[in-house]
Design a protein around this motif. Structure first.
Motif, PDB file in Angstrom:
ATOM      1  N   ASN A   1       1.102  -1.010   0.166  1.00 54.71           N
ATOM      2  CA  ASN A   1       0.132   0.081  -0.200  1.00 54.71           C
ATOM      3  C   ASN A   1       0.695   1.093   0.020  1.00 54.71           C
TER       4      ASN A   1
ATOM      5  N   TYR B   1       0.396   5.400   0.806  1.00 58.42           N
ATOM      6  CA  TYR B   1       0.307   5.987   1.097  1.00 58.42           C
ATOM      7  C   TYR B   1       0.727   7.539   0.902  1.00 58.42           C
TER       8      TYR B   1
ATOM      9  N   ASP C   1      -7.744 -11.677  17.406  1.00 57.30           N
ATOM     10  CA  ASP C   1      -7.603  -9.799  16.558  1.00 57.30           C
ATOM     11  C   ASP C   1      -7.481 -10.120  15.169  1.00 57.30           C
TER      12      ASP C   1
ATOM     13  N   ARG D   1     -10.080  -8.080  13.549  1.00 59.07           N
ATOM     14  CA  ARG D   1     -11.084  -6.840  14.284  1.00 59.07           C
ATOM     15  C   ARG D   1     -11.169  -5.849  12.952  1.00 59.07           C
TER      16      ARG D   1
ATOM     17  N   VAL E   1      -6.656   3.489   8.990  1.00 54.85           N
ATOM     18  CA  VAL E   1      -5.755   4.747   8.696  1.00 54.85           C
ATOM     19  C   VAL E   1      -6.178   5.854   8.004  1.00 54.85           C
TER      20      VAL E   1
HETATM   21  C1  MD3 Z   1      -5.246  -5.903  12.052  1.00 53.51           C
HETATM   22  N1  MD3 Z   1      -4.003  -1.921   5.957  1.00 53.51           N
HETATM   23  O1  MD3 Z   1      -4.267  -3.812   3.739  1.00 53.51           O
HETATM   24  S1  MD3 Z   1      -1.894  -2.509   8.132  1.00 53.51           S
HETATM   25  C2  MD3 Z   1      -5.076  -2.960   4.766  1.00 53.51           C
HETATM   26  O2  MD3 Z   1      -1.104   0.452   7.286  1.00 53.51           O
HETATM   27  C3  MD3 Z   1      -5.011  -2.548   5.302  1.00 53.51           C
HETATM   28  O3  MD3 Z   1      -1.437   0.101   5.116  1.00 53.51           O
HETATM   29  C4  MD3 Z   1      -3.309  -0.638   7.113  1.00 53.51           C
HETATM   30  O4  MD3 Z   1      -5.686  -2.587   6.557  1.00 53.51           O
HETATM   31  C5  MD3 Z   1      -2.047  -0.325   6.529  1.00 53.51           C
HETATM   32  O5  MD3 Z   1      -5.844  -4.109   4.656  1.00 53.51           O
HETATM   33  C6  MD3 Z   1      -2.878  -1.437   7.819  1.00 53.51           C
HETATM   34  C7  MD3 Z   1      -2.389  -3.618   8.025  1.00 53.51           C
HETATM   35  C8  MD3 Z   1      -3.012  -4.562   8.460  1.00 53.51           C
HETATM   36  C9  MD3 Z   1      -4.080  -6.216   7.911  1.00 53.51           C
HETATM   37  C10 MD3 Z   1      -4.790  -6.899   8.497  1.00 53.51           C
HETATM   38  C11 MD3 Z   1      -5.574  -7.256   9.817  1.00 53.51           C
HETATM   39  C12 MD3 Z   1      -4.216  -4.618   9.603  1.00 53.51           C
HETATM   40  C13 MD3 Z   1      -5.225  -5.743  10.583  1.00 53.51           C
HETATM   41  C14 MD3 Z   1      -5.872  -7.694  10.417  1.00 53.51           C
HETATM   42  C15 MD3 Z   1      -6.531  -7.660  11.736  1.00 53.51           C
HETATM   43  C16 MD3 Z   1      -6.572  -6.426  12.511  1.00 53.51           C
END
Ligand code: MD3
Ligand code: FE
Length: 203
Positions: free
Chosen positions: A110, A112, A172, A175, A179
């Motif tokens: 990802n 940002y 977890d 959940r 962001v």
């Molecule tokens: C928490 N990405 O790609 S970290 C995603 O920072 C995503 O780019 C975020 O959420 C990012 O789906 C958050 C990754 C993450 C992935 C799976 C999770 C956080 C999670 C599952 C459960 C709880």
């Protein structure tokens, strides 16, 4: 330093720092073969996060839904292979968090930019919820929202910085999370962006 944020979720502060330059260089290589793009959700919204993938399977979204696919729909080619430095880091981080033997087959990347956000969601497109998810933050700081099993549960705010690794599993895993819109506070190496690597066992 292991910081618990849930019963089976923890932040490994700075765990990826020694590999950060190698990881960022590998992201550039992956993006040359499979460019970052803004996916359109089944509901017709264009995501503000830009995405690409590496590994056997890549996560995609289109008008038909969300799923994992072996071929990049934009290039018609398989996703680039998972760089060895990615696979090694994901395995050692998972083991440090108590999940031995994690072998991801998918890495979602990802990107940002200032103002980019990711609204609260669950990750439920994977076959096996027993495997953990490992995420690596590179570049600008972000505020991660870590909610509960219901969308309405008030999320905790967890700051994530360059080199931090988070591991989620067990209870977890489902959940809600997201962001907050990214602030523009340029990173010395990566400039005005944040890159997040998310390792999963999708199949
Ligand atoms: C928490 N990405 O790609 S970290 C995603 O920072 C995503 O780019 C975020 O959420 C990012 O789906 C958050 C990754 C993450 C992935 C799976 C999770 C956080 C999670 C599952 C459960 C709880
Ligand atoms: Fe997610």
């Amino acid at each position: 330093r292991i910081e618990a944020i849930g019963p089976r979720a923890c932040v490994l502060r700075g765990f990826a720092l020694a590999q950060a330059d190698a990881l960022a260089a590998a992201v550039v290589d992956v993006a040359r073969a499979a460019p970052f793009r803004h996916l359109v959700t089944p509901g017709g919204y264009t995501m503000s996060v830009a995405m690409t993938n590496c590994g056997a399977l890549g996560w995609i979204a289109d008008r038909r839904g969300y799923r994992y696919a072996a071929v990049d729909p934009q290039t018609g080619r398989p996703w680039p292979a998972m760089p060895p430095v990615f696979a090694h880091l994901a395995g050692t981080a998972a083991a440090a968090a108590g999940f031995a033997g994690f072998a991801p087959d998918a890495c979602l990347i990802n990107r940002y930019q200032p103002g980019t956000r990711l609204s609260l969601h669950q990750d439920r497109d994977e076959r096996d919820y027993a495997a953990p998810i490992v995420s690596v933050s590179l570049g600008m700081d972000a505020v991660f929202l870590f909610g509960g099993l219901a969308r309405s549960d008030t999320p905790a705010k967890v700051p994530l910085r360059h080199g931090d690794v988070v591991v989620w599993g067990g209870e977890d895993r489902l959940r809600f999370h997201g962001v907050l819109p990214l602030r523009d506070d340029p990173h010395p190496q990566l400039g005005s962006q944040r890159i997040n690597l998310t390792f999963r066992k999708a199949a």
